[in-house]
Design a protein around this motif. Sequence first.
Motif, PDB file in Angstrom:
ATOM      1  N   HIS A 154      44.635  40.672  40.386  1.00  0.00           N
ATOM      2  CA  HIS A 154      44.717  40.887  38.947  1.00  0.00           C
ATOM      3  C   HIS A 154      43.335  41.172  38.374  1.00  0.00           C
ATOM      4  O   HIS A 154      42.324  40.673  38.874  1.00  0.00           O
ATOM      5  N   LYS A 155      43.312  41.991  37.331  1.00  0.00           N
ATOM      6  CA  LYS A 155      42.053  42.390  36.689  1.00  0.00           C
ATOM      7  C   LYS A 155      41.261  41.182  36.199  1.00  0.00           C
ATOM      8  O   LYS A 155      40.043  41.114  36.360  1.00  0.00           O
ATOM      9  N   ASN A 200      45.332  47.182  41.895  1.00  0.00           N
ATOM     10  CA  ASN A 200      46.314  46.126  41.620  1.00  0.00           C
ATOM     11  C   ASN A 200      46.599  45.248  42.836  1.00  0.00           C
ATOM     12  O   ASN A 200      47.692  44.702  42.966  1.00  0.00           O
TER      13      ASN A 200
END
Length: 84
Positions: free
Chosen positions: A65-66, A62
Motif C-alpha cells: 500500500h502507498k 500496488n
Amino acid sequence: MANHKSAIKRIRANAAKRLRNRYQAKTTRNAIKKLRNTTDAAEAKALFPRVVSMLDRLAKKNIIHKKKANNNKSKLAKLVNKLG
C-alpha cells in the motif's frame, strides 16, 4: 478447476505475477533490514535512496500500500538522520 481456456491462462499468469511480486517484496524487506541494522552513517546514507526507490516501485505496482511505503520511508529517514 477452470473450464475456459482464458481462465486457465489467467491462473498461469497470476501465479507468475505472484512469484515476481513475492520476490520483489522480500528483496525490499531484506534491504530495509540491512539499512536498519547498519551503524555506519555513510553506509546508511548510501543505502537509503536505493531502499526508497524500491519502496516507491512496490507502491506504484500496488504490491504494498502507498501509505505503508510512506510510513517505512519516514521511519527510515528518521533513523538515517539520527545516525549522522
